[in-house]
Structure formats: C-alpha cells, structure tokens
Design an enzyme around this catalytic site. Structure first.
Site, PDB file in Angstrom:
ATOM      1  N   GLU A 260      -0.424   0.738   6.761  1.00 21.44           N
ATOM      2  CA  GLU A 260       0.145  -0.180   5.774  1.00 21.44           C
ATOM      3  C   GLU A 260       0.999   0.596   4.782  1.00 21.44           C
ATOM      4  O   GLU A 260       0.664   1.745   4.441  1.00 21.44           O
ATOM      5  CB  GLU A 260      -0.969  -0.945   5.059  1.00 21.44           C
ATOM      6  CG  GLU A 260      -1.745  -1.876   5.970  1.00 21.44           C
ATOM      7  CD  GLU A 260      -2.756  -2.733   5.215  1.00 21.44           C
ATOM      8  OE1 GLU A 260      -2.796  -2.664   3.960  1.00 21.44           O
ATOM      9  OE2 GLU A 260      -3.511  -3.477   5.866  1.00 21.44           O
ATOM     10  N   HIS A 278      -1.738  -8.250   3.781  1.00 26.46           N
ATOM     11  CA  HIS A 278      -2.895  -7.831   2.972  1.00 26.46           C
ATOM     12  C   HIS A 278      -3.014  -8.685   1.707  1.00 26.46           C
ATOM     13  O   HIS A 278      -3.014  -8.188   0.573  1.00 26.46           O
ATOM     14  CB  HIS A 278      -2.799  -6.351   2.606  1.00 26.46           C
ATOM     15  CG  HIS A 278      -4.140  -5.709   2.384  1.00 26.46           C
ATOM     16  ND1 HIS A 278      -4.420  -4.411   2.727  1.00 26.46           N
ATOM     17  CD2 HIS A 278      -5.297  -6.205   1.854  1.00 26.46           C
ATOM     18  CE1 HIS A 278      -5.679  -4.129   2.411  1.00 26.46           C
ATOM     19  NE2 HIS A 278      -6.223  -5.194   1.878  1.00 26.46           N
TER      20      HIS A 278
END
Length: 527
Positions: A260, A278
């Site tokens: 990420e 997220h």
C-alpha cells in the site's frame, strides 16, 4: 514539560488535549525518514497514524523518546521489538475505529453478495442489465470469522442480527465468550470447509501471514466469497486471483493489500473483486476517536505514568498509577539491591507480594524489579525491555501473592536463584510512601537506602563496629546511618551503612580484610 511530535495528520482536537494536559506539541507531517531522524531526538513522544515508519534506525537516534502512540489498531509501521529494546512504550487505540471497520466489512459483504459496484457502473452507463446481476442472500448463510477480537466480535454480532450462522476461528476465543456472541468456535480447517462467506479480522503476525494461501483456499467451499478489511498480508494475492479465475472463489471484497498504497495490482480490473483504498477506519467519528484517544493515552503516560493499550508492557490505569508510584521506587531498590549483591549467573527470580500490595496490579512492579536487578549487569535496561531481556537469557520469572502479611501490612520480597546461591531481599513502605529494606538473606534489618552504601556480611563478634568505623574515618568517609541485623547472638550478621561519598576500591579491600568480615560490597542507588 514533556514534548510530543505529531508526524501524521490527526484531528486538531488532539493538539488541544496534549496542551490541556501539560504536554508541549509540534505538528510536522510528511517527514521523510532522514528528516524524522534529524529531529526525533528532542521529543519524548511520537504520535503517528500509518504513514510514519518508526524503524530501528529512527529509534536508534530517538534518545529521549519514551512512547510511540499509534492512532489506530495496526502497528505494522512500528518496529515493536526495536522499540522494546530501546525502552520505548508502543501504544495503539484498538477500540476507536472498531465499529467503523466492522461496519465497512459488513458493507463489503452486502456489496459482494449483491454485486452492487458492478451493477452501479452498468446502470450509470445507461445499460439496464437486470438479469445480469443475480446475487445471493445473506440470510441463512454461514459466515466464517477469522479472528474474533474487538472488530471480529462486532462483525459476528451484526451477522447474527442478519440471521446468519457464524463460525469463528480464534485461538484466544473462550467457549464462554463464543456462547455470549452466539457463535460456534471451530478450527480453521472446519471454518474453511463450512463458510459461505469468510471475513478476516486478525493482526498481521508471523502466525497469520498468508493464512489464506492456495492450500487454504483449496479447502474452502466452492463459491465462497472472501472479505478482508484487516491486513493485506493475510491473503496471498496471486493465489486468490487463481482461485477467482478458476471459479472456485465466487468473489472477494478487499479494503487492504499486500503493498500500500496499491496503485497497481494483479487483482485490479476483475469484476469479481470489489476494492476500496483502506477505508476501514475512514469515518468522521473514527478519525476523531482515535486521535483523541492517542492524545489522552500519551499525555497520561508522560504526565502521570499511566499505561493504557500498550503492546510491549503491562497496563497501568490512571487510578492505579498513584497507588503504584511508591511501590515502584521500592521495587527498583529491591531489584537494584539484589542485582548488586549477585555476582554469578541468574537462573530465576521470584517476586513475592504480601498484604496490601497483593491487591494491586503487580505486573509493572515485577518489570521494575527486573529492571533494577539487571541494570548492574547490563546497559540500557528499563521496565519496558527488562522482561524481554530476562526471557532472552532464559531467566525464569515468577510472581506469588498473599493477601495476608506476617509482620508488615505490605511487603515485597525478591528471591534470586543464581548458579551458586539463593539471595533474598524484602522491603516495605513506612507511612505508605517511604521505601525501607526490612530483610536481607533471612536477616532482619531496617534501613532506608541512600546513594552510597556499604553492605557487609560479618560474624557477630565484639569490636567489629569499632574497627569498621575507624577504617572509614581514617579514609575520610563520613557515616550517615548505620543499620545492623543478626539471626542470633554470635551468628551471622549484616551491616548496612550509608556514607556520604563513594567507597573507593582500595578502601573496600581494607574493609574486606577486617577481622570477622565475610563479604563487603559497595552499593549505589539513585538519589
């Protein structure tokens, strides 16, 4: 005044809380690693979210750092072992975004069951593909929850409300708790075999990493749907893609990814997969909650010593902190005394709590005893890393508690087993706040410890005290206090002498050579 750096975006209210509680605060976000290392040395606390990486290199130059506070649950971006070794407390806020993340998982499950994202895109495009999007009901389906802690238990509760059957895999889930939640506790293989939907709510650890790999996915029911709002590393993404391509897995809804921010992924572009960036904790309420909680926790720790939601040391509530404070000083003195009179390898340590202290939260006290015990032998030992150091050196640590005490209302006794002998030292509080040594190696003696002291084991014979006093006087060392104890007349005796300056090695040798002296040791305690 303690000083805290906020290096990731937090609610402005967090800054206000720090200031209200007497903590100076700087807000500097977007720091590169070298920039953080250049300034971290002047801060007592570091408040972060997920962007700042608290690495071993950062911790090595954080010479004043006492606490790292993570506004959120996951601490993947903090090197917790390195923080522990450096004596830095690592806190998180495990409850501030629990509901928000659980609701996102439920929302993802609904979206997955009814193919809502794809149907939305199709309808916006002017298509009316009513027959294309044939979903499934949640009612009566079996939901498998991997990890039934704070968030997993909320998801389970919501699923029970939807009339789903819920099975849970969590080694720490008790049978009583499972019954209260209305879920069935099962082993992982059974969950994989039975679940129509699987949702993951476990931290990323060595034990949970890649928990859903090709082997695990092969054990799942054909047509299973998978939701992950926890950590990307729980699923092997290439194995999930293969299972989706083969049709064995009907769909997946992912809020987290192995890397990420996920700008590219082998999973993107597949209509069977719903992806969000997220967003599990991304609600106004959750962002506010975790920011306020981390500010409160860090302030309480830096100002009062209270420890809440720490990952690497026992918790100490704000209510317990003032009660424990005088015992902390006593515990440090007892551990330091035992450590300084111990000259061979440590095998085990038992800390016995009797009377009033037995009713308190004693785990922090045991950590402080270990700190005092190990400090004379090792550098950079504190109450955070002392238990870890003891485990690494295979030193067995035990606690015992007794509500009643024989001679004192409250008593702490430290029993140290070495390669050659057993050493004991016990102490109490006078007036509820003044530490006193009351027993050394089964010999009763009452003494207040000071910065410079002499510990002497001797035979109880006439003339000893005079010879010792003369030797110290000839060396220009003034005696502040003199404490004596013996088991019985003419037997073993102990002298604990407080002096006004450090006892030099040459003077200690002369004392050791006095008649009747069995052992002499110079001790030092923090003033």
């Amino acid at each position: 005044m303690p000083k805290v750096l906020i290096s990731d975006s937090l609610s402005p209210r967090a800054v206000e809380i720090f200031k209200e509680r007497g903590v100076e605060v700087d807000v500097i976000t977007g720091l590169k690693p070298d920039e953080l290392k250049a300034i971290i040395g002047k801060y007592d606390g570091l408040a972060i979210r997920s962007s700042t990486k608290v690495t071993k290199e950062v911790l090595a130059v954080a010479t004043n750092l006492k606490v790292v506070g993570r506004a959120g649950i996951g601490v993947d971006n903090v090197d917790v072992p390195a923080a522990t070794a450096s004596g830095v407390v690592v806190m998180n806020t495990p409850f501030g975004n629990s509901i928000t993340t659980a609701e996102h998982a439920i929302a993802m499950m609904f979206a997955l069951a009814r193919e809502i994202p794809a149907a939305n895109t199709s309808t916006h495009a002017g298509k009316w593909e009513k027959n294309r999007f044939m979903g499934v009901e949640l009612y009566g389906k079996t939901l498998g929850v991997i990890g039934c802690g704070n968030i997993g238990s909320i998801v389970a509760d919501r699923a029970v409300g939807l009339k789903m059957r819920v099975v849970a895999f969590d080694p720490f889930l008790s049978a009583e708790r499972a019954q209260d939640l209305g879920v069935e506790k099962v082993e992982l293989d059974e969950l994989l075999r039975r679940a129509d939907f699987i949702t993951l709510h476990t931290p990323l650890t060595d034990a949970t990493r890649n928990v859903l790999d090709a082997k695990a996915l092969a054990k799942t029911k054909p047509g299973v749907r998978i939701i992950n709002c926890a950590r990307g590393g729980l699923i092997v993404e290439a194995d999930l893609k293969a299972a989706l391509d083969s049709g064995h897995v009907a769909g997946a809804a992912l809020d987290v990814f192995a890397e990420e921010p996920a700008k590219e992924s082998i999973l993107f572009g597949n209509e069977k997969i719903i992806c969000t960036p997220h967003l599990g904790a991304s609600t106004t309420e959750a962002q506010e909650n975790v920011a306020l909680q981390v500010a409160e926790q860090m302030s309480d720790f830096l100002v009062t010593g209270a420890v809440v939601n720490a990952l690497n040391m026992p918790s100490v509530s704000a209510e317990d902190a003032p009660k424990l404070k005088p015992y902390m000083k006593l515990a440090e003195q007892l551990g330091g005394f035992a450590g300084q009179i111990t000259e061979t390898g440590l095998k085990s340590v038992t800390v016995e709590y009797e009377g009033q202290v037995a009713d308190l939260n004693t785990r922090p006290l045991t950590a402080i005893v270990l700190m005092g015990l190990l400090s004379p032998l090792l550098a950079s030992v504190n109450m955070v890393n002392a238990p870890v150091i003891a485990r690494e050196r295979d030193i067995k640590v035990a606690e015992t508690k007794r509500d009643d005490a024989a001679d004192y209302q409250t008593l702490i006794r430290v029993v140290v087993q070495t390669e050659r002998a057993t050493r004991t030292v016990a102490g109490t509080l006078f007036g509820g706040e003044k530490p006193r040594i009351v027993q050394i190696e089964e010999v009763p003696v009452e003494a207040e410890l000071s910065e410079h002291m002499l510990f002497i084991r001797n035979e109880d014979k006439p003339g000893f005290i005079g010879k010792l006093g003369t030797t110290l006087g000839d060396a220009g060392v003034n005696i502040a206090t003199f404490h004596l104890g013996r088991t019985e007349a003419g037997a073993n005796a102990i002298a604990l002498v407080s002096v006004d300056q450090e006892v030099a090695d040459g003077l200690l040798e002369r004392i050791q050579g006095l008649p009747s002296v069995v052992r002499a040791k110079a001790l030092r305690f923090q003033a």
